[in-house]
Every structure is written in C-alpha cells, then in structure tokens.
Write a protein that holds these residues in place. Structure first.
Motif, PDB file in Angstrom:
ATOM      1  N   THR A 199      10.128  49.027  62.426  1.00 41.77           N
ATOM      2  CA  THR A 199      11.094  48.940  63.479  1.00 41.77           C
ATOM      3  C   THR A 199      12.389  49.203  62.988  1.00 41.77           C
ATOM      4  N   LEU A 200      13.206  50.358  63.015  1.00 43.76           N
ATOM      5  CA  LEU A 200      14.381  50.668  62.391  1.00 43.76           C
ATOM      6  C   LEU A 200      15.450  50.797  63.298  1.00 43.76           C
ATOM      7  N   GLY A 201      16.752  50.032  62.768  1.00 41.85           N
ATOM      8  CA  GLY A 201      17.777  50.294  63.667  1.00 41.85           C
ATOM      9  C   GLY A 201      18.504  51.711  63.861  1.00 41.85           C
TER      10      GLY A 201
ATOM     11  N   VAL B 186      18.747  51.106  73.257  1.00 35.54           N
ATOM     12  CA  VAL B 186      18.048  49.819  72.951  1.00 35.54           C
ATOM     13  C   VAL B 186      18.498  49.344  71.534  1.00 35.54           C
ATOM     14  N   GLY B 187      18.939  50.456  70.862  1.00 33.62           N
ATOM     15  CA  GLY B 187      19.492  50.010  69.424  1.00 33.62           C
ATOM     16  C   GLY B 187      18.291  50.147  68.307  1.00 33.62           C
ATOM     17  N   SER B 188      17.209  50.548  68.526  1.00 32.83           N
ATOM     18  CA  SER B 188      15.981  50.647  67.481  1.00 32.83           C
ATOM     19  C   SER B 188      15.037  51.883  67.895  1.00 32.83           C
ATOM     20  N   THR B 189      14.104  52.141  66.948  1.00 30.18           N
ATOM     21  CA  THR B 189      13.170  53.042  67.242  1.00 30.18           C
ATOM     22  C   THR B 189      11.830  52.818  66.042  1.00 30.18           C
ATOM     23  N   VAL B 190      10.897  53.037  66.476  1.00 28.16           N
ATOM     24  CA  VAL B 190       9.432  52.716  65.736  1.00 28.16           C
ATOM     25  C   VAL B 190       9.113  53.933  64.746  1.00 28.16           C
ATOM     26  N   PHE B 191       8.976  53.883  63.544  1.00 26.06           N
ATOM     27  CA  PHE B 191       8.547  54.957  62.552  1.00 26.06           C
ATOM     28  C   PHE B 191       7.435  54.258  61.891  1.00 26.06           C
TER      29      PHE B 191
ATOM     30  N   GLU C 275      21.811  53.928  65.184  1.00 26.75           N
ATOM     31  CA  GLU C 275      23.032  54.016  65.739  1.00 26.75           C
ATOM     32  C   GLU C 275      23.581  55.214  66.179  1.00 26.75           C
ATOM     33  N   PRO C 276      24.494  55.419  66.937  1.00 26.77           N
ATOM     34  CA  PRO C 276      25.181  56.747  67.284  1.00 26.77           C
ATOM     35  C   PRO C 276      25.720  57.465  65.999  1.00 26.77           C
ATOM     36  N   GLY C 277      25.464  58.527  65.682  1.00 25.59           N
ATOM     37  CA  GLY C 277      26.194  59.214  64.539  1.00 25.59           C
ATOM     38  C   GLY C 277      25.306  59.273  63.448  1.00 25.59           C
ATOM     39  N   VAL C 278      23.983  58.866  63.597  1.00 24.91           N
ATOM     40  CA  VAL C 278      22.931  58.932  62.496  1.00 24.91           C
ATOM     41  C   VAL C 278      21.651  59.739  63.365  1.00 24.91           C
ATOM     42  N   PHE C 279      21.110  60.655  62.665  1.00 26.72           N
ATOM     43  CA  PHE C 279      19.979  61.081  63.408  1.00 26.72           C
ATOM     44  C   PHE C 279      18.831  60.279  63.519  1.00 26.72           C
ATOM     45  N   VAL C 280      18.204  60.228  64.863  1.00 28.10           N
ATOM     46  CA  VAL C 280      17.277  59.433  65.139  1.00 28.10           C
ATOM     47  C   VAL C 280      15.983  59.835  64.506  1.00 28.10           C
ATOM     48  N   PRO C 281      15.013  59.093  63.844  1.00 24.41           N
ATOM     49  CA  PRO C 281      13.853  59.497  63.321  1.00 24.41           C
ATOM     50  C   PRO C 281      12.981  59.886  64.404  1.00 24.41           C
TER      51      PRO C 281
ATOM     52  N   ASP D  57      13.743  60.457  48.467  1.00 23.25           N
ATOM     53  CA  ASP D  57      14.101  61.107  49.746  1.00 23.25           C
ATOM     54  C   ASP D  57      15.440  61.735  49.958  1.00 23.25           C
ATOM     55  N   LEU D  58      15.324  62.723  49.909  1.00 22.62           N
ATOM     56  CA  LEU D  58      16.682  63.443  50.087  1.00 22.62           C
ATOM     57  C   LEU D  58      17.003  63.684  51.591  1.00 22.62           C
ATOM     58  N   CYS D  59      18.253  63.602  51.974  1.00 25.43           N
ATOM     59  CA  CYS D  59      18.740  63.537  53.425  1.00 25.43           C
ATOM     60  C   CYS D  59      17.871  62.584  54.186  1.00 25.43           C
ATOM     61  N   CYS D  60      18.136  61.403  53.964  1.00 32.69           N
ATOM     62  CA  CYS D  60      17.414  60.251  54.305  1.00 32.69           C
ATOM     63  C   CYS D  60      17.514  59.844  55.877  1.00 32.69           C
ATOM     64  N   GLY D  61      18.819  60.134  56.496  1.00 37.46           N
ATOM     65  CA  GLY D  61      19.206  59.827  57.914  1.00 37.46           C
ATOM     66  C   GLY D  61      18.995  58.268  57.801  1.00 37.46           C
ATOM     67  N   ALA D  62      18.376  57.651  58.925  1.00 34.37           N
ATOM     68  CA  ALA D  62      18.150  56.118  59.250  1.00 34.37           C
ATOM     69  C   ALA D  62      17.202  55.741  57.862  1.00 34.37           C
ATOM     70  N   GLY D  63      16.562  56.306  57.020  1.00 34.95           N
ATOM     71  CA  GLY D  63      15.746  55.782  56.233  1.00 34.95           C
ATOM     72  C   GLY D  63      14.364  55.639  56.607  1.00 34.95           C
ATOM     73  N   GLY D  64      13.633  56.297  57.457  1.00 37.04           N
ATOM     74  CA  GLY D  64      12.421  56.072  57.668  1.00 37.04           C
ATOM     75  C   GLY D  64      11.688  56.349  56.643  1.00 37.04           C
ATOM     76  N   ILE D  65      11.697  57.488  55.838  1.00 39.25           N
ATOM     77  CA  ILE D  65      10.682  58.195  55.063  1.00 39.25           C
ATOM     78  C   ILE D  65      10.829  56.970  53.738  1.00 39.25           C
ATOM     79  N   ALA D  66      11.873  56.843  53.513  1.00 42.26           N
ATOM     80  CA  ALA D  66      12.113  56.186  51.865  1.00 42.26           C
ATOM     81  C   ALA D  66      11.666  54.769  52.519  1.00 42.26           C
TER      82      ALA D  66
END
Length: 309
Positions: free
Chosen positions: A79-81, A70-75, A83-89, A118-127
C-alpha cells in the motif's frame, strides 16, 4: 450505509467513473477510517458521516483520482502513499515488475545479491516491490521529479523496504548512477511514452497526472524510452535483463530502437494481462554488436521523466 453507498455509486456512474460501486465503497471506508468496508455487515451511519461522504463523492464525481482522495493505492503487495504531482501507479505495471522480480529472485537463488535499478520510479512501486519481494536485492531508484523522489523515499519507510537508494536524476544524463556502470543485473523502467498528439481520454490521467510522467518526447513518444535504452546499455552487466513498459502500439518501434543500439540480444515484446504487447524485454549482449559501416550506433536520445501509465 448500504443505501448511501448505492446512491453514491449511481452518482459516480452518471459521471462516467469506470468503477462506480468500487469507488463509492472505498470512499465510504475512507470516511469511516477503515481499510475496507464490508457492506454485508455494514456499520450504522455515524454522526457527520453523510456530509463528509457527500463531499468525497462530489470530488470523485468531478473525476479527481480516487487515489488522490484517499491518499494511497495498492501495488502488488504494497500500500503506497499517493500525492498530487506524482504519477499514480497502475495495475498494468505490476506485470512489468513481475518480470524483474522473477529475474532478481533467480539470481538470489544462486547465492548472489542482484543489483537492481528502477529508472523513472514515480511513487516507487517497482523499486519497492523488488526490495520487499527479493530482500537480497540491492535496489536503486531514480526519477527526474523531486516530488516523486520524496514520495518514493517516504513509501520506502512506509512499507519497510530497508536500504533502497533513491536519487534525483535525468535518465539522459550519461553520468547517471555512473558508479553502477556494468554492474546492474536487472533494470526495470516505466518511462513516459505517450506521443504528443495522443492526449489521454480519462480526466483522471489527463488533468491530474503530471505531463513529465506522461509524454515521452519526440513525434513517436519514444525519446525518453530511447534514453532508458542507452542507460541500460551502460549500466547492465553482460547478460543483464532490461524490462521496459511501452504503449501497445509501440512494440515494433521499441524493439527496433533496442536493436539499433547494438547492445541487446533476445529482444522481444511481452503481453500484459489482457494480451496486449506492453513491455520490451531484452538481454545485454556479452560483446556489443559492431555497427555497420557508415551506420554509427545511435547515441542516447534526450529525454526526462518519471513513470507513466
């Protein structure tokens, strides 16, 4: 529409998907171009829907992550985008973010602008949660993955996070965010921490999340988390707060690693919503503890990575 969703849920359940009805409904909403689907007032089936829906369900049946499809998830509230290759929050990390948000909000009520990393931010959920929930905060996010950095920047624009500093960097680099040395009020991290012999069981994680985001290095998986501790000791102000996610079996080892630096006090493990010890919380000492004679304080351990489940 209800019959199609129910049939899809049965297919996903047979494939071992943990939340078959939720995922079947989410895939139908995606195929319809809707943010969500209310099956009580389900719309009629439009032309071409059945074929498209069947294709989406087949992808999920083969255990491709729902978020990738679906290209997104809720954190939290965002609602964050994705993508494959980046850890899913993951929802568990929302609890880790909450501790950092509470501390930053407390500082903001004192009339100060908290500096947050935010160290090791992934998709940016925490930051991005910190930036949007505590708008007074000055937030910096770092990841070793170029894809994660690009996605965090894109998600910042998507959620209207304002000025968030996002950089490509290695957490073991002693010059990482050097201009912030001794100025950070809150440092939050969800680093990779899985030991090399603990391969995740779920195909969605094992086959789709990048290894860089999963495996923490070393026999215990704590090589990267130790590098986070070293960075936190350098970056935090006296009394600054460190919050770091870890596996439930790593609580004692994570506390010992924090104590070994001599830089932290009030070191404790805190539970997630299920009561499992899943995060280290500690304060930066005002005066670093002196290492015992003959026992020099450990240096930062090598490690790189981005966020992990």
């Amino acid at each position: 529409m209800r019959a199609l969703v129910e049939a899809a849920a049965r297919v996903l359940a047979e494939a071992g998907v943990g939340s078959p009805r939720h995922d079947a409904t989410a895939l139908a909403a995606h195929a319809l171009g809707l943010p969500r689907l209310d099956l009580v007032l389900a719309p009629p089936v439009p032309d071409g829907f059945t074929q498209e829906y069947a294709s989406l369900v087949d992808r999920r049946r083969r255990r491709e992550p729902l978020q990738h499809i679906v290209g997104s998830t809720v954190f939290r509230y965002l609602t964050l985008g994705v993508e494959p290759g980046v850890f899913v929050p993951r929802p568990e990390t929302e609890t880790v973010a909450q501790v950092g948000i509470d501390e930053a909000a407390r500082i903001a009520t004192e009339g100060r602008s908290p500096v947050v990393v935010d160290l090791c931010c992934g998709a940016g959920g925490i930051a991005l949660s910190l930036a949007t929930e505590v708008p007074e905060a000055r937030v910096a996010a770092v990841d070793a993955s170029p894809e994660a950095v690009a996605l965090t920047r894109a998600n910042g624009v998507r959620v209207g996070a304002g000025e968030v500093r996002v950089e490509l960097g290695d957490v073991r680099d002693p010059a990482l965010l050097a201009d912030l040395d001794g100025t950070v009020d809150v440092l939050v991290s969800n680093p990779p921490y899985i030991p090399p012999d603990a391969v995740p069981v779920d195909p969605e994680v094992r086959d789709h999340d990048p290894d860089l985001a999963l495996y923490g290095g070393g026999a215990d998986g704590l090589q990267v988390p130790r590098a986070v501790l070293a960075a936190a000791a350098r970056l935090l102000v006296p009394g600054g707060l460190l919050v770091m996610e870890h596996a439930e079996v790593q609580d004692a080892a994570a506390r010992a690693a924090a104590d070994a630096t001599g830089a932290f006090e009030a070191v404790e493990s805190r539970p997630d919503l299920t009561g499992r010890p899943r995060m280290l919380v500690a304060r930066r000492r005002a005066v670093p503890a002196v290492a015992l004679a003959g026992e020099p304080r450990p240096d930062a351990q090598p490690g790189v990575g981005d966020s992990q489940p």
